[in-house]
Design a protein around this motif. Structure first.
Motif, PDB file in Angstrom:
ATOM      1  N   GLY A  21       0.631  -1.251   0.071  1.00  0.00           N
ATOM      2  CA  GLY A  21       0.025   0.092  -0.182  1.00  0.00           C
ATOM      3  C   GLY A  21       0.921   1.407  -0.040  1.00  0.00           C
ATOM      4  O   GLY A  21       0.276   2.319  -0.242  1.00  0.00           O
ATOM      5  N   ASP A  22       2.119   1.266   0.471  1.00  0.00           N
ATOM      6  CA  ASP A  22       2.968   2.327   0.189  1.00  0.00           C
ATOM      7  C   ASP A  22       3.319   3.094  -1.036  1.00  0.00           C
ATOM      8  O   ASP A  22       3.587   2.079  -2.063  1.00  0.00           O
ATOM      9  CB  ASP A  22       4.110   1.923   1.153  1.00  0.00           C
ATOM     10  CG  ASP A  22       4.090   1.859   2.640  1.00  0.00           C
ATOM     11  OD1 ASP A  22       3.109   2.293   3.006  1.00  0.00           O
ATOM     12  OD2 ASP A  22       5.168   1.489   3.255  1.00  0.00           O
ATOM     13  N   GLN A  23       3.213   4.094  -1.229  1.00  0.00           N
ATOM     14  CA  GLN A  23       3.630   4.572  -2.477  1.00  0.00           C
ATOM     15  C   GLN A  23       5.230   5.083  -2.303  1.00  0.00           C
ATOM     16  O   GLN A  23       5.660   5.487  -1.358  1.00  0.00           O
ATOM     17  CB  GLN A  23       2.989   6.284  -2.498  1.00  0.00           C
ATOM     18  CG  GLN A  23       1.649   6.187  -2.691  1.00  0.00           C
ATOM     19  CD  GLN A  23       0.928   5.745  -4.183  1.00  0.00           C
ATOM     20  OE1 GLN A  23       1.787   6.031  -5.099  1.00  0.00           O
ATOM     21  NE2 GLN A  23       0.259   5.003  -4.416  1.00  0.00           N
ATOM     22  N   SER A  47       9.019   4.183  -9.627  1.00  0.00           N
ATOM     23  CA  SER A  47       7.732   4.530  -8.737  1.00  0.00           C
ATOM     24  C   SER A  47       6.737   3.763  -8.672  1.00  0.00           C
ATOM     25  O   SER A  47       6.542   3.019  -9.904  1.00  0.00           O
ATOM     26  CB  SER A  47       7.920   6.269  -9.186  1.00  0.00           C
ATOM     27  OG  SER A  47       8.825   6.959  -9.045  1.00  0.00           O
ATOM     28  N   THR A  49       3.132   1.710  -6.459  1.00  0.00           N
ATOM     29  CA  THR A  49       2.479   1.280  -5.348  1.00  0.00           C
ATOM     30  C   THR A  49       3.051  -0.130  -4.815  1.00  0.00           C
ATOM     31  O   THR A  49       3.030  -0.899  -5.580  1.00  0.00           O
ATOM     32  CB  THR A  49       1.053   1.483  -5.141  1.00  0.00           C
ATOM     33  OG1 THR A  49       0.591   2.793  -5.544  1.00  0.00           O
ATOM     34  CG2 THR A  49       0.405   0.997  -4.110  1.00  0.00           C
ATOM     35  N   THR A  51       2.329  -3.441  -3.878  1.00  0.00           N
ATOM     36  CA  THR A  51       1.543  -4.229  -3.782  1.00  0.00           C
ATOM     37  C   THR A  51       1.491  -5.492  -2.865  1.00  0.00           C
ATOM     38  O   THR A  51       0.609  -6.319  -2.303  1.00  0.00           O
ATOM     39  CB  THR A  51       0.912  -4.754  -5.192  1.00  0.00           C
ATOM     40  OG1 THR A  51       1.896  -5.284  -5.909  1.00  0.00           O
ATOM     41  CG2 THR A  51       0.296  -3.433  -6.079  1.00  0.00           C
ATOM     42  N   ILE A  70       5.594  -4.250  -7.264  1.00  0.00           N
ATOM     43  CA  ILE A  70       5.334  -2.732  -7.215  1.00  0.00           C
ATOM     44  C   ILE A  70       4.571  -2.639  -8.559  1.00  0.00           C
ATOM     45  O   ILE A  70       4.732  -3.090  -9.525  1.00  0.00           O
ATOM     46  CB  ILE A  70       6.628  -1.862  -7.536  1.00  0.00           C
ATOM     47  CG1 ILE A  70       7.520  -1.868  -6.175  1.00  0.00           C
ATOM     48  CG2 ILE A  70       6.197  -0.395  -7.809  1.00  0.00           C
ATOM     49  CD1 ILE A  70       8.749  -1.089  -6.334  1.00  0.00           C
TER      50      ILE A  70
END
Lengths: 71, 379
Positions: A21-23, A47, A49, A51, A70
């Motif tokens: 969930g982190d960007q 770059s 998110t 998953t 990602i």
């Protein structure tokens, strides 16, 4: 598009910096592993998110282990 | 009776009365080594006992290095006989994974290139007027491999053992400070950023077992005088890779290495007596040792650049810096420098290959010199 992140070498996972969930930005540290008694940062190839994080601290990994994904 | 008592009490002041400025300086040097080991973490396993040995051997009247003294006994048993370095090499062999080198055998060439500094420093030492056997011992500091330097020096120039050993271990601990400026200076930004593919474990167990046997036979045939060094590290490695003597391999890598490291360290410290250590020769040895490690790094990186050119840019020249021995410190420095310029660059395992190649290279360089010296009739 899902981008798999593989371990760069044989070693052991030390700690997880990112979580699902982190960007993250390109080159941000996702996971810290240990190889030959040295801490190695596994960084984001692009770059996006996070998953999936497929490993936990203490897990052994090799260069084919997908440690994170990602998207 | 009173007079006898006074004479007896005088014995308690003998240490103070015998203390001159040279002893005081060497005790201070010992304290600095202990400080560096404890507070700065510089090669603590060796610098701590070396520093402590230097302190106690310079207490006037302790007679620790006189015939029958405890440190003389340890020194004669293990250093003068060259036994301690050989035993430590068995332990190092049991700890070393030659896998990364076997995955990419051409990297062994970097381990050879990283030894040029030894020979150039040898020539510098000769030019400065050192006798050939002393010059060889000083040049071997550039092997960046403590046991090798101790083995060669104890054999050919035992009077320099304290200075050579302290220089070798001090510079090994300073590899992270000495190497990076040279690596940055000699490589372009594009070269530093070259990504090398991950090293995968494809080498068979049979190859891993055959490697130490073949290297021992071939290396010892080329340079027979180096057989004790090469044979002991390869024996340790054979025990590790065979998988059938795990107890022995673990013992060699742990208990044996630990015990011998302690005895070796304190024996070397005991050679740092004021009268033998405080002289211009010691300073020259430290200066030449520094030149040796710098030159090793220069030649390693330059050879890395040559391999980069010949492979069409597939080899990152930074890994050449690990061609000096200093295992595994030099390989860690390469990893740090590589990731400094490209966060997705993981050079550690390639550098480990060069680093283990450097170990073999430094032993072979010493072996060749030992054999040549013997051939010349010095040995």
């Amino acid at each position: 598009m899902a981008i798999p992140v593989t371990a760069p070498m044989v070693g052991k996972i030390l700690n997880l910096v990112a979580k699902p969930g982190d960007q993250v930005n390109e080159d941000d540290t996702l996971i810290v592993m240990e190889a030959m008694k040295m801490e190695i940062e596994i960084v984001a190839p692009s770059s996006g998110t996070v998953t999936d994080i497929n490993v936990a601290p203490g897990d052994s990994v090799d260069p084919d282990t997908v440690v994170a994904v990602i998207a | 009776m009173d007079r006898a008592l006074l004479v007896g009490l005088e014995g308690l002041t003998a240490g103070f009365r015998g203390l001159d400025w040279q002893h005081a300086v060497m005790i201070a040097v010992g304290c600095v080594l202990v400080y560096l080991a404890i507070s700065r973490g510089l090669e603590p396993l060796l610098l701590l006992p070396i520093g402590f040995g230097a302190i106690i051997v310079n207490i006037p009247g302790s007679n620790l290095m006189e015939p029958g003294g405890i440190l003389r006994t340890i020194y004669d048993a293990g250093v003068a006989t060259e036994l301690f370095p050989v035993l430590i090499f068995i332990g190092i062999g049991a700890m070393t994974d030659f896998g990364p080198l076997l995955e990419n055998p051409r990297i062994l060439l970097l381990g050879a290139a990283g030894q040029f500094g030894i020979f150039l420093t040898l020539l510098f030492a000769l030019a400065l007027g050192f006798p050939p056997l002393q010059a060889i011992s000083i040049g071997v500091i550039g092997a960046m491999d403590g046991p090798t330097a101790i083995y060669v020096t104890s054999r050919y120039a035992p009077e320099l053992l304290g200075a050579v050993s302290v220089a070798a271990y001090s510079y090994m601990s300073l590899v992270p400070l000495i190497q990076p400026p040279i690596m940055r200076l000699l490589t372009t930004k594009d070269e530093k950023m070259i990504v090398m593919p991950a090293v995968r474990a494809t080498v068979s167990k049979r190859t891993r077992i055959l490697f130490p046997i073949v290297v021992t036979i071939a290396g010892a045939l080329v340079a027979p005088q180096g057989a004790p060094l090469l044979g002991s590290i390869m024996l340790g490695n054979l025990m590790r890779e065979s998988g059938v003597v795990e107890r022995l391999a673990n013992m060699a890598a742990n208990e044996l290495t630990n015990i011998v490291t302690l005895l070796l360290g304190i024996s070397i410290g005991a050679t740092m007596e004021a009268g033998r250590f405080l002289n211009p020769i010691t300073l020259a040895i430290f200066a030449l040792g520094f030149v040796a490690i710098c030159l090793d790094t220069v030649f390693g990186v330059l050879f890395g650049k040559l391999m980069c050119f010949l492979t069409g840019g597939k080899v990152n020249p930074l890994i050449g810096a690990a061609g000096i021995s200093a295992y595994p410190m030099a390989a860690r420095v390469v990893q740090g420098e590589g990731q400094r310029y490209n966060r997705r660059n993981y050079l550690l395992m390639h550098a480990m290959g060069a680093n283990t190649g450097g170990q073999i290279g430094s032993i072979m360089a010493a072996s060749i010199m030992l054999s040549v010296v013997t051939g010349l009739g010095y040995g």
